[in-house]
Design an enzyme around this catalytic site. Structure first.
Site, PDB file in Angstrom:
ATOM      1  N   HIS A  22       7.145  -2.120  -7.710  1.00  0.00           N
ATOM      2  CA  HIS A  22       8.156  -2.108  -6.644  1.00  0.00           C
ATOM      3  C   HIS A  22       7.499  -2.303  -5.279  1.00  0.00           C
ATOM      4  O   HIS A  22       7.923  -3.159  -4.486  1.00  0.00           O
ATOM      5  CB  HIS A  22       8.910  -0.774  -6.684  1.00  0.00           C
ATOM      6  CG  HIS A  22       9.956  -0.630  -5.626  1.00  0.00           C
ATOM      7  ND1 HIS A  22      11.288  -0.890  -5.843  1.00  0.00           N
ATOM      8  CD2 HIS A  22       9.869  -0.247  -4.316  1.00  0.00           C
ATOM      9  CE1 HIS A  22      11.980  -0.686  -4.737  1.00  0.00           C
ATOM     10  NE2 HIS A  22      11.131  -0.278  -3.795  1.00  0.00           N
ATOM     11  N   GLU A  23       6.474  -1.518  -5.016  1.00  0.00           N
ATOM     12  CA  GLU A  23       5.819  -1.601  -3.711  1.00  0.00           C
ATOM     13  C   GLU A  23       5.050  -2.907  -3.542  1.00  0.00           C
ATOM     14  O   GLU A  23       4.931  -3.425  -2.426  1.00  0.00           O
ATOM     15  CB  GLU A  23       4.887  -0.402  -3.507  1.00  0.00           C
ATOM     16  CG  GLU A  23       5.581   0.956  -3.537  1.00  0.00           C
ATOM     17  CD  GLU A  23       6.721   1.081  -2.533  1.00  0.00           C
ATOM     18  OE1 GLU A  23       6.686   0.387  -1.498  1.00  0.00           O
ATOM     19  OE2 GLU A  23       7.650   1.863  -2.783  1.00  0.00           O
ATOM     20  N   HIS A  72       7.361  -5.445  -2.010  1.00  0.00           N
ATOM     21  CA  HIS A  72       7.394  -5.342  -0.546  1.00  0.00           C
ATOM     22  C   HIS A  72       6.115  -5.914   0.069  1.00  0.00           C
ATOM     23  O   HIS A  72       6.158  -6.676   1.046  1.00  0.00           O
ATOM     24  CB  HIS A  72       7.515  -3.871  -0.115  1.00  0.00           C
ATOM     25  CG  HIS A  72       8.824  -3.228  -0.463  1.00  0.00           C
ATOM     26  ND1 HIS A  72      10.039  -3.789  -0.176  1.00  0.00           N
ATOM     27  CD2 HIS A  72       9.092  -2.032  -1.065  1.00  0.00           C
ATOM     28  CE1 HIS A  72      11.007  -2.986  -0.580  1.00  0.00           C
ATOM     29  NE2 HIS A  72      10.456  -1.917  -1.134  1.00  0.00           N
TER      30      HIS A  72
END
Length: 450
Positions: free
Chosen positions: A19-20, A23
């Site tokens: 997920h990170e 980003h």
């Protein structure tokens, strides 16, 4: 307990990191300087600076999340060198900011597609989507579905195995007219189900049971042949599969046992298939014997001197490179639709909020699925990854979806929301997230107690 904890940490490590990374990678593509990439919150247990920008990569004490900290002039105490001001997050166009924030949830959804594709590529056994006699007076019975009918499609979904059928039904929850195509002895026909009142909370029966659908899991198989028994005398061998009894095909285990009991000492003509796939016919004459009725009492019943089990009607499903990705996409879309329908039912009171699960339940499932094999564990990871992505896309301030909502307003209005509105939204979002977390944890502990 140890397995559950390890499996849970591994799951969090994979899903949060991915997920990170979403980003992080899109921020780098947009030219934004990343200051910190952290797995977990709270005190830093380990950190190391890497790369041209000296990004701090760290592992923090609380593993229930993570964050990517970017250069941003709005952050308190953040001093931005004028030469790097153009790399600050707040200086980017609204479209770039939207892409950076959306990249995290999208990364989780892409990861789920990849996991499901891996399972499709590697292949897995599944139960054939063949029906058994439906529940009396149920919707399936009223539609004249019969034993041995094979499901071909449900809605717009092609059905290859029972898992496909399960997800297709869940995907269409709430729909009033869903066609199901079946094959009966080579002839295809269509029936229409009404799923308007179908419930998908854990307090309700399974979707199959609510619709009255019974799955035919396989043929009866005979084992533990007793010496000098009617079965041994008739030439029945270990592992023989019963295809028919007196021309009655598709009998379930219980139906075969009941039929033998009903025949008394009359001969039964069996069509059998041995473990090499060869088919033969035998005639066996049951004998009346005193047997245990399972409740401690002795009763006289017709028996042939065997144990009856079930040989699962399995097919091996595997996909090529492209079809595997399509399969992964289809499964992820089904889960997405089902998840949002479940959330909608909880918001309207049609489903119980007891369906919300927290870290304790997820850890429990992680341990159980890890013990069941890598395919089951990978399926669990894929489902949690979709859930994590969709949760973050909810338009709740503090979550990624809340920020995306702000950016949509900015795109439409042509100017960003006032800072005081954003701050107020963050406070409301924090209360909502804390309330949901508390509810999920309370559900976890209730499950543990029960």
């Amino acid at each position: 307990m140890v397995t559950a904890v390890v499996a849970f940490i591994v799951a969090l490590g994979i899903l949060i990191t991915f997920h990170e990374l979403g980003h992080f990678l899109v921020a780098k593509l947009c030219g934004v300087k990343v200051l910190t990439f952290s797995f977990g919150f709270g005190p830093k247990l380990f950190s190391k600076r890497l790369g041209r920008d000296k990004t701090e990569w760290c592992i923090s004490a609380l593993p229930l999340g993570g964050y990517v900290s970017m250069l941003d002039e709005r952050q308190e105490g953040c001093v931005v060198d004028p030469s790097e001001a153009h790399r600050a997050f707040n200086r980017q166009s609204v479209y770039k900011r939207f892409a950076i924030v959306a990249a995290g949830p999208i990364a989780n959804i892409l990861l789920a597609i990849l996991f499901y594709a891996i399972m499709a590529w590697s292949g897995q056994p599944e139960i054939r989507p063949v029906m058994d006699t439906p529940v009396a007076y149920s919707q399936a019975a009223q539609l004249d579905i019969e034993r041995l009918d094979r499901v071909v499609t449900f809605g717009n979904n092609e059905i290859e195995g029972i898992e496909d059928l399960n997800w297709a039904i869940l995907e269409h929850v709430g729909d009033e007219a869903v066609p199901m195509q079946l094959d009966r002895n080579g002839t295809r026909f269509t029936v229409v189900f009404d799923l308007k009142n179908l419930k998908i909370d854990e307090e309700s029966e399974s979707p199959f049971k609510q619709l009255g659908l019974n799955i035919r899991f396989g043929d009866p198989v005979l084992f533990n042949i007793q010496e000098n028994s009617p079965a041994a005398s008739a030439g029945i061998r270990e592992g023989d599969v019963v295809l028919s009894a007196d021309a009655r095909y598709g009998l379930s285990v219980q139906e075969l046992v009941n039929y033998i009991r009903q025949k008394g000492e009359k001969p039964i003509h069996l069509t059998l298939q041995n473990q090499d796939g060869q088919v033969r016919e035998v005639t066996v004459r049951p004998q009346l014997r005193m047997v245990d009725d399972g409740k401690g009492a002795q009763v006289e019943r017709a028996v042939i001197g065997v144990n009856v089990g079930i040989k699962p009607d399995l097919i091996w499903l595997s996909k090529g490179p492209i079809d595997g990705l399509v399969s992964g996409w289809d499964r992820t879309v089904s889960i997405t639709k089902t998840t949002y329908k479940a959330v909608a039912q909880m918001l309207t009171g049609e489903a119980s909020t007891k369906n919300l699960t927290g870290p304790v339940t997820i850890a429990d499932y992680a341990g159980k699925t890890a013990q069941m094999g890598w395919r089951v564990y990978l399926s669990f990871l894929a489902m949690i990854s979709v859930s994590l992505g969709l949760l973050n896309l909810l338009p709740i301030p503090l979550l990624d979806g809340g920020h995306l909502l702000y950016y949509l307003v900015e795109i439409v209005s042509g100017r960003p929301l006032p800072e005081k509105v954003i701050v107020a939204g963050q406070k409301v979002g924090l209360l909502i997230v804390l309330a949901l977390g508390a509810l999920a944890l309370s559900n976890d502990f209730i499950r543990l107690i029960q």
